[in-house]
Design an enzyme around this catalytic site. Sequence first.
Site, PDB file in Angstrom:
ATOM      1  N   GLN A  47       3.646   9.818   2.924  1.00  0.00           N
ATOM      2  CA  GLN A  47       3.497   9.384   1.516  1.00  0.00           C
ATOM      3  C   GLN A  47       2.617  10.136   0.799  1.00  0.00           C
ATOM      4  OE1 GLN A  47       1.124   5.696   0.109  1.00  0.00           O
ATOM      5  NE2 GLN A  47       3.254   4.686   0.268  1.00  0.00           N
TER       6      GLN A  47
ATOM      7  N   TYR B 102      -1.360   4.621  -9.986  1.00  0.00           N
ATOM      8  CA  TYR B 102      -1.741   5.958  -9.794  1.00  0.00           C
ATOM      9  C   TYR B 102      -0.693   6.760 -10.670  1.00  0.00           C
ATOM     10  CZ  TYR B 102      -4.154   3.684  -5.977  1.00  0.00           C
ATOM     11  OH  TYR B 102      -5.103   2.757  -5.312  1.00  0.00           O
TER      12      TYR B 102
END
Length: 402
Positions: free
Chosen positions: A101, A185
């Site tokens: 990820q 994010y």
Amino acid sequence: MSELLEPVLLGDTISLRNRICMGSMTRNRCIDANKPTPASIKHYVDRARDGTGLIIAEGTFIGPHGAEWPYAPVMYKQEHADAWARVTSAVHDVGGKIFFQPWHAGRIQNERMPMLREISYPVYAPSRVPAKGGKFRTLEGVPGHTENVTEIVDPRVIVDQFRRSVALAKEAGFDGIELLSQGGYLLHNFLCTHSNTRTDAYGGSVENRCRFPLEVLDAIIDVWGPRAVGIKICPSDDYNDSTVSNDELTETYTYYIRELMCRDLAFINLSRRGCEVGRETDDYFRSKPRPEGKELPAGYEPLNQFGSLIKYPGSRTMLMVNHEYTVEEARELIQEGKIDLVTFARPFIYNPDLITRIKHDIPFAINTRSGKVNYGPFQDPNENYNEWPSSETTSGTIEATA
């Protein structure tokens, strides 16, 4: 639980032992220059050996960052790929599958954190809009997110950083990629109008706000091909100053998901964080109601609104769901044909034998230790990480204090 436990093919070639996935989360145990350690290997191998269908490794920064977790992993040098290769090899040795990820924290950083402080690297975001909140417990005064945000001049530079990171992940032996596009994010920063105030091709209209995340995704596909790539999204997210109105999330994610579906991905992971479900079990979110004007309709869940855009006759993209799903709820959704895969996150930390428990209808162990055990602090990286008892040694409930 036969529906949950049946084998399934992800993408074109990735055979999973069942439909249960271990969520990414942050483990904060990479104490060797932000590389995984023997403690990390044991953590992943224990859960792979138990039979987890797919492991999504912890979010891994594509460059040096200053997020709240000083021991989060990174992947931007060959030494990082070499360290992760020891993890993937060990997971494969016990029959597991593991995805990488890639992660860029965007404005959810503080430049006084170790990695950024050492190289004087800026906190990059789409616009010079600091995020509200945050709590950097390891810094004197426990400050929040930085006020010193640097606007990205050319987003294609960051796209290339993602490309480099996922190429290293391929060298490291991962089976695929789950791109993180939520949580407040960087990719999420571009999607939201309050964190993206740009007036160029990357801001303004929904098409422009989705441009950067889609360019990142396309770069990853160039390296991996679409059928080994998934993406995690959360329309209802309210983490890290990411909350938007119901109207905005509807416009953004209707367009975004349709664009994602054009790319023939292996899966879309649809999280329901920010909804009523789960708030009663999470101290952080229970105390933080959604802001005025950004409330959701009663009983709202993204699956009900967007699920049919992903899972329909002829779609090759699997639908994964995430955030506070119960085993029975997941089984019913799979049985009804509404989802393909389910992610459990925090329970996997203190249930190294979670698959065994599901198979034999053994209750999940419950964390009664104080604090967020995956973040620390800790004296040894195995503490609250690798010494959780299995169902063979406990009746189902852990009674312990950190």
